[in-house]
Scaffold this active site. Structure first.
Site, short mmCIF file in Angstrom:
data_model
loop_
_atom_site.label_atom_id
_atom_site.label_comp_id
_atom_site.label_asym_id
_atom_site.label_seq_id
_atom_site.Cartn_x
_atom_site.Cartn_y
_atom_site.Cartn_z
N ASP A 27 0.77 -1.26 0.09
CA ASP A 27 0.04 0.04 0.04
C ASP A 27 0.82 1.35 -0.07
O ASP A 27 2.04 1.04 0.35
CB ASP A 27 -0.85 -0.07 1.13
CG ASP A 27 -1.82 1.12 1.42
OD1 ASP A 27 -2.20 1.82 0.46
OD2 ASP A 27 -1.96 1.52 2.73
N ASP A 29 -0.48 4.96 1.02
CA ASP A 29 -0.97 5.83 2.25
C ASP A 29 -0.69 5.20 3.68
O ASP A 29 -1.39 4.33 3.77
CB ASP A 29 -2.28 6.50 1.98
CG ASP A 29 -2.57 7.22 0.71
OD1 ASP A 29 -1.26 8.02 0.40
OD2 ASP A 29 -3.42 6.93 -0.10
N ASP A 162 -2.12 -0.66 6.11
CA ASP A 162 -2.56 -0.24 7.35
C ASP A 162 -4.13 -0.32 7.76
O ASP A 162 -4.30 -0.04 8.84
CB ASP A 162 -2.00 1.36 7.69
CG ASP A 162 -2.89 2.15 6.40
OD1 ASP A 162 -2.71 1.79 5.40
OD2 ASP A 162 -3.57 2.89 6.89
O1 LIG Z 1 -8.70 9.96 6.50
C1 LIG Z 1 -8.32 9.51 5.31
C2 LIG Z 1 -7.38 8.55 5.01
C3 LIG Z 1 -7.21 8.16 3.83
N1 LIG Z 1 -8.11 8.53 2.78
C4 LIG Z 1 -8.02 7.95 1.41
O2 LIG Z 1 -8.33 6.76 1.55
C5 LIG Z 1 -7.67 6.10 0.66
C6 LIG Z 1 -6.97 4.98 1.45
O3 LIG Z 1 -5.75 4.52 0.67
P1 LIG Z 1 -5.12 3.05 1.13
O4 LIG Z 1 -4.73 2.83 -0.47
O5 LIG Z 1 -6.18 2.31 1.65
O6 LIG Z 1 -3.83 3.82 1.82
C7 LIG Z 1 -6.67 6.91 0.07
O7 LIG Z 1 -7.30 7.32 -1.09
C8 LIG Z 1 -6.59 8.03 0.91
O8 LIG Z 1 -6.27 9.17 0.52
C9 LIG Z 1 -9.05 9.17 3.14
O9 LIG Z 1 -9.98 9.65 2.27
N2 LIG Z 1 -9.30 9.99 4.41
MG MG Z 2 -2.96 2.95 3.53
#
Ligand SMILES: O=c1ccn([C@@H]2O[C@H](COP(=O)(O)O)[C@@H](O)[C@H]2O)c(=O)[nH]1
Ligand code: MG
Length: 215
Positions: A27, A29, A162
């Site tokens: 991943d 973020d 995560d």
């Molecule tokens: O508080 C938040 C945290 C993350 N996001 C967005 O959600 C997805 C999470 O991506 P992963 O691939 O699961 O890490 C990503 O687009 C983040 O920017 C969110 O909107 N709000």
């Molecule tokens: Mg993530």
């Protein structure tokens, strides 16, 4: 040498190893990119008078869910931070992540892909994720970047992520999750999953070697 023998010798040379390759999905973020830390810095710069939640008190995966409980309009103020141009592009690296990924991709019988979800507000996020990967890992990694709203649709053996609960159309997914530690997932029930706390020691290597034995 008969034709049949020659063919099998060739096959042996081409597909010499009986070891199946391990496919690892990683991943972005909060695993490779410091979304939380960067959010907090930018939020406090933009709204110095507003209440904020220190990293150690974060307890929901989505920041907006916890900020909404502070005051009604905090959710929108929080969203404005990551929806802004340059937010994803300028995310600092989670320490050691890119080095670990480079080394992981050089391990024998291991294929590594980056697997990340985009914001629904995708105006900047998509292209900035590509650019981040190019800047931090190099242009070869662009062909290893998978961007999807549903990670269960992606085939792999391991997903290092995560997010406490990852759901999608495929249940169960092909991969096993390794939970990368973040403030909001410290207390979650692991449900048999392994945890990875950091990229800066060799634990990730042990986890990958362990999965290689299991496939
Ligand atoms: O508080 C938040 C945290 C993350 N996001 C967005 O959600 C997805 C999470 O991506 P992963 O691939 O699961 O890490 C990503 O687009 C983040 O920017 C969110 O909107 N709000
Ligand atoms: Mg993530």
């Amino acid at each position: 040498m008969s034709t049949r023998t020659r063919k099998s010798t060739h096959a042996h040379r081409t597909f010499g190893s009986s070891q199946k390759r391990l496919r690892v999905l990683v991943d972005m973020d909060q695993v490779l990119c410091d979304f939380e830390g960067s959010f907090l810095v930018k939020y406090r710069e933009k709204y110095p008078e507003e209440p904020f939640i220190p990293l150690e008190e974060r307890n929901t995966f989505y920041i907006a869910d916890q900020y909404a409980k502070l005051e009604p309009d905090m959710q929108d103020k929080a969203r404005d931070i990551w929806n802004a141009e340059g937010f994803f592009l300028n995310l600092p690296e989670i320490k050691g992540g890119c080095q670990a990924l480079t080394e992981m991709s050089q391990m024998e019988d291991v294929d590594v892909f980056i697997c990340t979800s985009p914001l629904t507000f995708y105006k900047y996020c998509l292209q900035e994720k590509f650019k981040w990967v190019e800047d931090h890992l190099g242009p070869d990694w662009i062909s290893r970047l998978v961007i999807t709203k549903d990670k269960t649709m992606v085939h792999g053996d391991v997903l290092i992520d995560d997010k406490p609960r990852i759901r999608g159309v495929r249940d169960p997914p092909s991969w096993k999750q390794v939970l990368f530690t973040a403030p909001y997932n410290q207390k979650v029930d692991l449900r048999g999953r392994q945890r990875l706390n950091t990229w800066t020691d060799d634990c990730w290597r042990d986890i990958i070697e362990d999965f290689k034995k299991r496939i």
